[in-house]
Design an enzyme around this catalytic site. Structure first.
Site, PDB file in Angstrom:
ATOM      1  CG  HIS A 120     -17.063 -52.342 -17.163  1.00 39.67           C
ATOM      2  ND1 HIS A 120     -17.073 -53.305 -18.143  1.00 39.67           N
ATOM      3  CD2 HIS A 120     -17.108 -53.019 -15.991  1.00 39.67           C
ATOM      4  CE1 HIS A 120     -17.119 -54.508 -17.587  1.00 39.67           C
ATOM      5  NE2 HIS A 120     -17.152 -54.365 -16.287  1.00 39.67           N
ATOM      6  CB  CYS A 128      -6.516 -34.438 -12.441  1.00 43.02           C
ATOM      7  SG  CYS A 128      -4.856 -34.180 -11.803  1.00 43.02           S
TER       8      CYS A 128
HETATM    9  P1  OAD Z   1     -16.775 -58.736 -25.911  1.00 41.85           P
HETATM   10  O1  OAD Z   1     -15.916 -58.106 -26.945  1.00 41.85           O
HETATM   11  O2  OAD Z   1     -16.164 -59.703 -24.971  1.00 41.85           O
HETATM   12  O3  OAD Z   1     -17.981 -59.496 -26.615  1.00 41.85           O
HETATM   13  C1  OAD Z   1     -18.704 -58.915 -27.656  1.00 41.85           C
HETATM   14  C2  OAD Z   1     -19.895 -59.816 -27.951  1.00 41.85           C
HETATM   15  O4  OAD Z   1     -20.696 -59.167 -28.927  1.00 41.85           O
HETATM   16  C3  OAD Z   1     -19.524 -61.189 -28.515  1.00 41.85           C
HETATM   17  O5  OAD Z   1     -20.254 -62.186 -27.824  1.00 41.85           O
HETATM   18  C4  OAD Z   1     -19.964 -61.106 -29.983  1.00 41.85           C
HETATM   19  O6  OAD Z   1     -20.440 -62.358 -30.488  1.00 41.85           O
HETATM   20  C5  OAD Z   1     -21.101 -60.104 -29.899  1.00 41.85           C
HETATM   21  N1  OAD Z   1     -21.350 -59.349 -31.141  1.00 41.85           N
HETATM   22  C6  OAD Z   1     -20.494 -59.044 -32.150  1.00 41.85           C
HETATM   23  N2  OAD Z   1     -21.109 -58.320 -33.104  1.00 41.85           N
HETATM   24  C7  OAD Z   1     -22.382 -58.143 -32.687  1.00 41.85           C
HETATM   25  C8  OAD Z   1     -23.536 -57.471 -33.224  1.00 41.85           C
HETATM   26  N3  OAD Z   1     -23.487 -56.820 -34.391  1.00 41.85           N
HETATM   27  N4  OAD Z   1     -24.686 -57.496 -32.502  1.00 41.85           N
HETATM   28  C9  OAD Z   1     -24.745 -58.160 -31.311  1.00 41.85           C
HETATM   29  N5  OAD Z   1     -23.704 -58.800 -30.759  1.00 41.85           N
HETATM   30  C10 OAD Z   1     -22.548 -58.801 -31.428  1.00 41.85           C
HETATM   31  O7  OAD Z   1     -17.514 -57.516 -25.154  1.00 41.85           O
HETATM   32  P2  OAD Z   1     -18.128 -57.469 -23.677  1.00 41.85           P
HETATM   33  O8  OAD Z   1     -18.871 -58.701 -23.369  1.00 41.85           O
HETATM   34  O9  OAD Z   1     -18.825 -56.179 -23.575  1.00 41.85           O
HETATM   35  O10 OAD Z   1     -14.126 -54.472 -19.776  1.00 41.85           O
HETATM   36  O11 OAD Z   1     -16.814 -57.420 -22.805  1.00 41.85           O
HETATM   37  C11 OAD Z   1     -16.920 -57.238 -21.437  1.00 41.85           C
HETATM   38  C12 OAD Z   1     -15.799 -56.409 -20.916  1.00 41.85           C
HETATM   39  O12 OAD Z   1     -14.553 -56.940 -21.356  1.00 41.85           O
HETATM   40  C13 OAD Z   1     -15.751 -54.988 -21.423  1.00 41.85           C
HETATM   41  O13 OAD Z   1     -16.628 -54.110 -20.766  1.00 41.85           O
HETATM   42  C14 OAD Z   1     -14.322 -54.600 -21.194  1.00 41.85           C
HETATM   43  C15 OAD Z   1     -13.676 -55.850 -21.722  1.00 41.85           C
HETATM   44  O14 OAD Z   1     -12.409 -56.154 -21.271  1.00 41.85           O
HETATM   45  C16 OAD Z   1     -13.294 -53.572 -19.282  1.00 41.85           C
HETATM   46  O15 OAD Z   1     -12.643 -52.845 -20.002  1.00 41.85           O
HETATM   47  C17 OAD Z   1     -13.213 -53.547 -17.793  1.00 41.85           C
END
Ligand code: OAD
Length: 249
Positions: A120, A128
Protein backbone atom coordinates in the site's frame (compact mmCIF):
# COMPACT_ATOMS: atom_id res chain seq x y z
CA UNK A 1 -0.58 -21.73 23.40
CA UNK A 2 2.80 -23.23 24.37
CA UNK A 3 2.14 -26.20 22.07
CA UNK A 4 1.41 -23.86 19.17
CA UNK A 5 4.56 -21.82 19.81
CA UNK A 6 6.57 -25.05 19.75
CA UNK A 7 4.80 -26.15 16.59
CA UNK A 8 5.51 -22.83 14.85
CA UNK A 9 9.18 -22.96 15.86
CA UNK A 10 9.48 -26.50 14.45
CA UNK A 11 7.67 -25.58 11.24
CA UNK A 12 9.90 -22.52 10.75
CA UNK A 13 13.06 -24.49 11.49
CA UNK A 14 12.13 -26.97 8.77
CA UNK A 15 11.14 -24.32 6.22
CA UNK A 16 13.37 -23.05 3.44
CA UNK A 17 11.36 -20.15 2.14
CA UNK A 18 9.12 -18.21 4.50
CA UNK A 19 7.13 -15.17 3.45
CA UNK A 20 5.23 -12.92 5.87
CA UNK A 21 2.11 -10.88 5.21
CA UNK A 22 1.80 -8.14 7.82
CA UNK A 23 -0.84 -5.57 8.69
CA UNK A 24 -1.53 -2.71 11.06
CA UNK A 25 -1.64 -5.00 14.12
CA UNK A 26 2.10 -5.53 13.97
CA UNK A 27 2.69 -1.81 14.54
CA UNK A 28 0.17 -1.41 17.38
CA UNK A 29 2.91 -2.09 19.95
CA UNK A 30 4.86 0.79 18.31
CA UNK A 31 2.02 3.18 19.13
CA UNK A 32 0.36 3.23 15.70
CA UNK A 33 -3.37 2.55 15.95
CA UNK A 34 -4.94 -0.16 13.74
CA UNK A 35 -7.73 0.66 11.27
CA UNK A 36 -10.42 -1.73 12.49
CA UNK A 37 -11.56 -2.86 15.91
CA UNK A 38 -11.21 -1.16 19.28
CA UNK A 39 -9.34 2.16 19.05
CA UNK A 40 -9.14 1.76 15.27
CA UNK A 41 -8.89 4.76 12.93
CA UNK A 42 -12.04 3.76 11.02
CA UNK A 43 -13.98 3.76 14.28
CA UNK A 44 -13.49 7.55 14.44
CA UNK A 45 -13.61 8.52 10.78
CA UNK A 46 -15.30 7.13 7.71
CA UNK A 47 -12.66 5.75 5.29
CA UNK A 48 -14.82 6.65 2.29
CA UNK A 49 -14.86 10.27 3.44
CA UNK A 50 -11.14 10.51 4.28
CA UNK A 51 -9.19 7.69 2.69
CA UNK A 52 -10.71 7.44 -0.79
CA UNK A 53 -8.80 9.07 -3.63
CA UNK A 54 -11.95 10.91 -4.78
CA UNK A 55 -12.35 12.38 -1.27
CA UNK A 56 -8.72 13.52 -1.28
CA UNK A 57 -8.99 15.15 -4.72
CA UNK A 58 -12.30 16.81 -3.80
CA UNK A 59 -10.97 18.35 -0.59
CA UNK A 60 -7.25 17.76 0.07
CA UNK A 61 -7.19 20.20 3.02
CA UNK A 62 -9.89 18.22 4.85
CA UNK A 63 -8.04 14.92 4.41
CA UNK A 64 -4.69 16.50 5.34
CA UNK A 65 -6.19 18.06 8.48
CA UNK A 66 -8.06 15.05 9.78
CA UNK A 67 -6.04 12.05 8.64
CA UNK A 68 -2.61 12.78 7.13
CA UNK A 69 -1.35 15.36 9.63
CA UNK A 70 -2.22 13.09 12.54
CA UNK A 71 -0.63 10.11 10.80
CA UNK A 72 2.55 12.10 10.20
CA UNK A 73 2.88 12.80 13.92
CA UNK A 74 2.30 9.18 14.88
CA UNK A 75 4.60 7.67 12.23
CA UNK A 76 7.38 10.22 12.92
CA UNK A 77 7.53 9.06 16.56
CA UNK A 78 7.21 5.30 15.97
CA UNK A 79 10.06 2.83 16.47
CA UNK A 80 10.11 -0.87 15.55
CA UNK A 81 8.81 -3.21 18.27
CA UNK A 82 9.62 -6.84 19.13
CA UNK A 83 7.42 -8.16 16.31
CA UNK A 84 9.37 -6.16 13.69
CA UNK A 85 12.66 -7.11 15.32
CA UNK A 86 11.60 -10.78 15.42
CA UNK A 87 10.94 -10.77 11.67
CA UNK A 88 14.33 -9.12 11.09
CA UNK A 89 15.93 -11.90 13.18
CA UNK A 90 14.11 -14.52 11.10
CA UNK A 91 15.64 -12.99 7.97
CA UNK A 92 19.07 -12.97 9.61
CA UNK A 93 18.64 -16.68 10.36
CA UNK A 94 18.06 -17.26 6.64
CA UNK A 95 14.47 -18.42 7.21
CA UNK A 96 12.34 -15.43 6.20
CA UNK A 97 12.87 -14.24 2.64
CA UNK A 98 10.28 -11.56 1.93
CA UNK A 99 7.73 -9.45 3.79
CA UNK A 100 4.60 -8.29 2.03
CA UNK A 101 3.30 -5.47 4.20
CA UNK A 102 0.10 -3.48 4.02
CA UNK A 103 1.70 -0.98 6.39
CA UNK A 104 3.12 2.31 5.17
CA UNK A 105 5.19 3.12 8.27
CA UNK A 106 8.57 1.75 7.09
CA UNK A 107 9.13 -0.05 10.42
CA UNK A 108 10.11 -3.39 8.86
CA UNK A 109 13.01 -1.73 7.03
CA UNK A 110 13.91 0.21 10.17
CA UNK A 111 14.12 -3.12 12.03
CA UNK A 112 16.50 -4.49 9.38
CA UNK A 113 14.44 -6.49 6.87
CA UNK A 114 15.82 -6.01 3.38
CA UNK A 115 13.14 -7.41 1.10
CA UNK A 116 9.88 -5.64 1.94
CA UNK A 117 7.10 -5.28 -0.61
CA UNK A 118 5.11 -2.21 0.37
CA UNK A 119 1.75 -3.26 -0.96
CA UNK A 120 0.00 0.00 0.00
CA UNK A 121 2.97 2.34 -0.55
CA UNK A 122 5.16 4.23 1.90
CA UNK A 123 4.22 7.22 3.98
CA UNK A 124 7.83 8.44 4.10
CA UNK A 125 7.40 10.26 0.78
CA UNK A 126 5.03 12.83 -0.68
CA UNK A 127 4.45 13.55 -4.35
CA UNK A 128 3.25 16.76 -5.99
CA UNK A 129 -0.05 16.21 -7.79
CA UNK A 130 1.01 18.69 -10.53
CA UNK A 131 4.72 18.27 -11.31
CA UNK A 132 5.44 14.89 -9.66
CA UNK A 133 8.26 16.33 -7.53
CA UNK A 134 8.91 14.13 -4.45
CA UNK A 135 9.61 15.33 -0.93
CA UNK A 136 10.25 13.43 2.29
CA UNK A 137 7.25 13.57 4.60
CA UNK A 138 9.50 14.53 7.51
CA UNK A 139 10.52 17.67 5.56
CA UNK A 140 6.95 18.75 4.83
CA UNK A 141 5.84 21.96 6.50
CA UNK A 142 2.36 21.37 7.88
CA UNK A 143 1.81 24.98 8.89
CA UNK A 144 0.21 25.43 5.49
CA UNK A 145 -2.54 22.90 4.76
CA UNK A 146 -2.61 21.35 2.25
CA UNK A 147 1.19 21.48 1.91
CA UNK A 148 2.34 22.68 -1.48
CA UNK A 149 5.31 22.09 -3.74
CA UNK A 150 7.30 25.11 -5.07
CA UNK A 151 5.31 24.75 -8.30
CA UNK A 152 2.13 25.44 -6.30
CA UNK A 153 0.81 21.87 -6.64
CA UNK A 154 -0.55 19.95 -3.66
CA UNK A 155 1.44 17.16 -2.02
CA UNK A 156 -0.10 13.73 -1.51
CA UNK A 157 1.46 10.85 0.39
CA UNK A 158 2.85 8.02 -1.73
CA UNK A 159 0.34 5.59 -0.27
CA UNK A 160 -2.55 3.82 -1.89
CA UNK A 161 -5.89 5.45 -1.21
CA UNK A 162 -9.09 3.43 -1.51
CA UNK A 163 -10.12 3.51 -5.17
CA UNK A 164 -6.51 3.28 -6.39
CA UNK A 165 -4.77 0.27 -7.87
CA UNK A 166 -1.95 -1.62 -6.18
CA UNK A 167 1.20 -0.88 -8.24
CA UNK A 168 1.28 -3.79 -10.72
CA UNK A 169 4.94 -4.64 -9.98
CA UNK A 170 4.13 -4.99 -6.26
CA UNK A 171 1.05 -7.07 -6.93
CA UNK A 172 2.76 -9.44 -9.35
CA UNK A 173 5.87 -9.91 -7.17
CA UNK A 174 3.66 -10.54 -4.12
CA UNK A 175 1.69 -13.17 -6.02
CA UNK A 176 4.95 -14.80 -7.11
CA UNK A 177 6.55 -14.98 -3.65
CA UNK A 178 3.24 -16.09 -2.12
CA UNK A 179 3.07 -18.96 -4.60
CA UNK A 180 6.68 -20.05 -3.99
CA UNK A 181 6.96 -20.04 -0.20
CA UNK A 182 6.63 -23.09 2.02
CA UNK A 183 5.27 -21.08 4.97
CA UNK A 184 3.15 -17.95 4.84
CA UNK A 185 3.23 -16.14 8.19
CA UNK A 186 0.21 -13.85 8.50
CA UNK A 187 0.68 -11.31 11.28
CA UNK A 188 -1.50 -8.51 12.57
CA UNK A 189 -3.90 -8.23 9.69
CA UNK A 190 -7.68 -8.51 9.77
CA UNK A 191 -7.37 -10.05 6.27
CA UNK A 192 -10.42 -8.28 4.94
CA UNK A 193 -8.84 -5.89 2.43
CA UNK A 194 -8.26 -7.25 -1.06
CA UNK A 195 -6.11 -8.04 -2.91
CA UNK A 196 -3.66 -8.28 0.05
CA UNK A 197 -5.81 -10.86 1.84
CA UNK A 198 -5.59 -13.09 -1.22
CA UNK A 199 -1.86 -13.70 -0.77
CA UNK A 200 -2.27 -16.37 1.96
CA UNK A 201 -4.93 -18.03 -0.21
CA UNK A 202 -2.42 -18.22 -3.07
CA UNK A 203 0.16 -19.73 -0.68
CA UNK A 204 -2.30 -22.30 0.60
CA UNK A 205 -3.33 -23.29 -2.93
CA UNK A 206 0.35 -23.66 -3.82
CA UNK A 207 0.89 -26.13 -0.98
CA UNK A 208 2.33 -23.87 1.76
CA UNK A 209 1.43 -23.90 5.44
CA UNK A 210 -0.31 -20.76 6.60
CA UNK A 211 0.32 -19.65 10.21
CA UNK A 212 -1.52 -16.70 11.73
CA UNK A 213 -0.40 -14.56 14.67
CA UNK A 214 -3.21 -12.31 15.84
CA UNK A 215 -5.07 -11.78 19.13
CA UNK A 216 -8.33 -12.18 17.16
CA UNK A 217 -9.61 -14.71 14.66
CA UNK A 218 -9.90 -13.55 11.02
CA UNK A 219 -11.73 -14.82 7.92
CA UNK A 220 -8.61 -16.93 7.21
CA UNK A 221 -8.82 -18.69 10.57
CA UNK A 222 -10.01 -22.26 10.29
CA UNK A 223 -10.35 -22.00 6.53
CA UNK A 224 -7.03 -20.98 4.99
CA UNK A 225 -4.69 -20.93 7.98
CA UNK A 226 -3.40 -24.20 9.40
CA UNK A 227 -3.41 -22.68 12.88
CA UNK A 228 -3.56 -19.36 14.67
CA UNK A 229 -1.45 -18.32 17.63
CA UNK A 230 -3.75 -15.94 19.48
CA UNK A 231 -1.61 -13.26 21.09
CA UNK A 232 0.20 -9.99 20.53
CA UNK A 233 2.75 -9.93 17.73
CA UNK A 234 5.74 -8.93 19.87
CA UNK A 235 5.17 -11.45 22.65
CA UNK A 236 4.41 -14.36 20.34
CA UNK A 237 7.38 -13.59 18.08
CA UNK A 238 9.76 -13.42 21.06
CA UNK A 239 8.60 -16.83 22.25
CA UNK A 240 8.87 -18.42 18.82
CA UNK A 241 12.37 -17.01 18.23
CA UNK A 242 13.56 -18.24 21.66
CA UNK A 243 12.42 -21.80 20.82
CA UNK A 244 13.72 -21.57 17.26
CA UNK A 245 17.18 -20.51 18.39
CA UNK A 246 17.43 -23.64 20.53
CA UNK A 247 16.23 -25.86 17.67
CA UNK A 248 18.72 -24.63 15.09
CA UNK A 249 21.75 -24.31 17.41
P1 OAD B 1 -6.73 -3.79 10.48
O1 OAD B 1 -6.80 -2.59 11.35
O2 OAD B 1 -7.89 -4.10 9.61
O3 OAD B 1 -6.47 -5.08 11.37
C1 OAD B 1 -5.53 -5.09 12.39
C2 OAD B 1 -5.40 -6.52 12.89
O4 OAD B 1 -4.35 -6.55 13.85
C3 OAD B 1 -6.65 -7.06 13.58
O5 OAD B 1 -6.93 -8.36 13.07
C4 OAD B 1 -6.25 -7.13 15.06
O6 OAD B 1 -6.86 -8.23 15.74
C5 OAD B 1 -4.75 -7.33 14.96
N1 OAD B 1 -3.99 -6.84 16.12
C6 OAD B 1 -4.30 -5.86 17.01
N2 OAD B 1 -3.32 -5.71 17.92
C7 OAD B 1 -2.35 -6.59 17.60
C8 OAD B 1 -1.07 -6.93 18.15
N3 OAD B 1 -0.58 -6.30 19.22
N4 OAD B 1 -0.34 -7.90 17.54
C9 OAD B 1 -0.83 -8.55 16.44
N5 OAD B 1 -2.02 -8.28 15.88
C10 OAD B 1 -2.77 -7.33 16.44
O7 OAD B 1 -5.35 -3.64 9.65
P2 OAD B 1 -4.95 -4.28 8.24
O8 OAD B 1 -5.39 -5.68 8.14
O9 OAD B 1 -3.53 -3.96 8.05
O10 OAD B 1 -5.50 0.10 3.68
O11 OAD B 1 -5.82 -3.39 7.26
C11 OAD B 1 -5.65 -3.55 5.89
C12 OAD B 1 -5.79 -2.25 5.18
O12 OAD B 1 -7.01 -1.61 5.57
C13 OAD B 1 -4.75 -1.21 5.51
O13 OAD B 1 -3.53 -1.37 4.84
C14 OAD B 1 -5.42 0.08 5.12
C15 OAD B 1 -6.77 -0.19 5.73
O14 OAD B 1 -7.85 0.48 5.21
C16 OAD B 1 -5.39 1.24 3.02
O15 OAD B 1 -5.26 2.30 3.59
C17 OAD B 1 -5.47 1.11 1.53
Amino acid sequence: MDDLIQRAAKDLAAAKNVVALTGAGISVESGIPPFRGKGGVWEKIDPMEYAHIDAFLRDPAKVWNVLIKEMKGVVDRAEPNDAHRGLARLEEMGILKTIITQNVDGLHQAAGNTDVIEFHGNFAWQKCLDCGNRCETSQINTEQIPPRCHCGGIFRPEVIFFGELIPPQHLSRSQLVASQCDIMLVMGTSAVVQPAALMPVISKQSGAKVIEINPERTPLTGTISDYIIQGKGGEVTNQIIAKLEKLIQ
